[in-house]
Design a protein around this motif. Structure first.
Motif, PDB file in Angstrom:
ATOM      1  N   VAL A   1       0.836  -1.205   0.000  1.00  0.00           N
ATOM      2  CA  VAL A   1       0.000   0.000   0.000  1.00  0.00           C
ATOM      3  C   VAL A   1       0.869   1.253   0.000  1.00  0.00           C
ATOM      4  O   VAL A   1       0.541   2.246  -0.645  1.00  0.00           O
ATOM      5  CB  VAL A   1      -0.933  -0.009   1.233  1.00  0.00           C
ATOM      6  N   ALA A   2       2.001   1.195   0.684  1.00  0.00           N
ATOM      7  CA  ALA A   2       2.844   2.377   0.829  1.00  0.00           C
ATOM      8  C   ALA A   2       3.675   2.660  -0.415  1.00  0.00           C
ATOM      9  O   ALA A   2       3.850   3.814  -0.793  1.00  0.00           O
ATOM     10  CB  ALA A   2       3.766   2.203   2.028  1.00  0.00           C
ATOM     11  N   PHE A   3       4.188   1.627  -1.049  1.00  0.00           N
ATOM     12  CA  PHE A   3       5.073   1.836  -2.202  1.00  0.00           C
ATOM     13  C   PHE A   3       4.917   0.650  -3.145  1.00  0.00           C
ATOM     14  O   PHE A   3       5.705  -0.296  -3.100  1.00  0.00           O
ATOM     15  CB  PHE A   3       6.509   2.001  -1.711  1.00  0.00           C
ATOM     16  N   PRO A   4       3.903   0.665  -4.006  1.00  0.00           N
ATOM     17  CA  PRO A   4       3.528  -0.524  -4.760  1.00  0.00           C
ATOM     18  C   PRO A   4       4.577  -1.035  -5.750  1.00  0.00           C
ATOM     19  O   PRO A   4       4.832  -2.240  -5.793  1.00  0.00           O
ATOM     20  CB  PRO A   4       2.254  -0.110  -5.485  1.00  0.00           C
ATOM     21  N   ILE A   5       5.191  -0.187  -6.541  1.00  0.00           N
ATOM     22  CA  ILE A   5       6.122  -0.672  -7.569  1.00  0.00           C
ATOM     23  C   ILE A   5       7.363  -1.283  -6.920  1.00  0.00           C
ATOM     24  O   ILE A   5       7.809  -2.363  -7.292  1.00  0.00           O
ATOM     25  CB  ILE A   5       6.490   0.468  -8.545  1.00  0.00           C
ATOM     26  N   TRP A   6       7.914  -0.605  -5.946  1.00  0.00           N
ATOM     27  CA  TRP A   6       9.091  -1.098  -5.245  1.00  0.00           C
ATOM     28  C   TRP A   6       8.788  -2.418  -4.551  1.00  0.00           C
ATOM     29  O   TRP A   6       9.604  -3.349  -4.579  1.00  0.00           O
ATOM     30  CB  TRP A   6       9.525  -0.049  -4.221  1.00  0.00           C
ATOM     31  N   SER A   7       7.617  -2.535  -3.940  1.00  0.00           N
ATOM     32  CA  SER A   7       7.251  -3.763  -3.238  1.00  0.00           C
ATOM     33  C   SER A   7       7.052  -4.926  -4.202  1.00  0.00           C
ATOM     34  O   SER A   7       7.488  -6.043  -3.926  1.00  0.00           O
ATOM     35  CB  SER A   7       5.987  -3.539  -2.411  1.00  0.00           C
ATOM     36  N   VAL A   8       6.410  -4.674  -5.333  1.00  0.00           N
ATOM     37  CA  VAL A   8       6.214  -5.747  -6.323  1.00  0.00           C
ATOM     38  C   VAL A   8       7.567  -6.212  -6.856  1.00  0.00           C
ATOM     39  O   VAL A   8       7.807  -7.416  -7.012  1.00  0.00           O
ATOM     40  CB  VAL A   8       5.283  -5.285  -7.466  1.00  0.00           C
TER      41      VAL A   8
END
Length: 140
Positions: free
Chosen positions: A110-117
């Motif tokens: 939720v906080a940082f979608p692209i980096w997390s994916v």
């Protein structure tokens, strides 16, 4: 009468199998650890960087997430060094912490979608790279 004698060392030389996957896995664990350290430092020093409206992600605030990512990143870098040096404990620990990091980034999505994916995909690749080589293999 002729007798044959065996030439060479009295004890057989133990050879270790090498695996490029383990060299890749060790390097990838270090990279994922560095990514998690970056996440931790950003969460600790710049709360407004992440996209969540409230100051909480699931149950923790940014300071708690920062410390979690920072500690996890340092451990993953140490595990990556262990993988590169051929330690079996590092392979098992690497799988465990890759799963923990993937679950953590799922919560951090939720906080940082692209980096997390991206980090979740790297964690899955790390798990494969650690489990694919045969037991006893070492990084080459």
């Amino acid at each position: 009468m002729t007798t044959k004698t065996a030439h060479g060392p009295a004890s057989p030389m133990t050879r270790h199998r090498t695996s490029g996957w383990l060299a890749f896995a060790g390097t990838l664990a270090v990279v994922i650890g560095a990514f998690n350290i970056i996440d931790g430092l950003v969460a600790l020093f710049k709360d407004s960087y992440y996209l969540v409206g409230q100051n909480q992600i699931l149950v923790f605030d940014y300071t708690t997430w920062g410390w979690i990512w920072l500690i996890l990143g340092v451990v993953q870098i140490a595990v990556g060094a262990g993988i590169l040096s051929g330690r079996m404990w590092a392979r098992a620990t690497g799988v465990f912490f890759a799963v923990v990091a993937a679950i953590g980034h799922l919560a951090f999505l939720v906080a940082f979608p692209i980096w997390s994916v991206l980090t979740i995909a790297l964690c899955v690749l790390l798990i494969y790279a650690l489990t694919a080589p045969p037991a006893g293999a070492r990084a080459n």
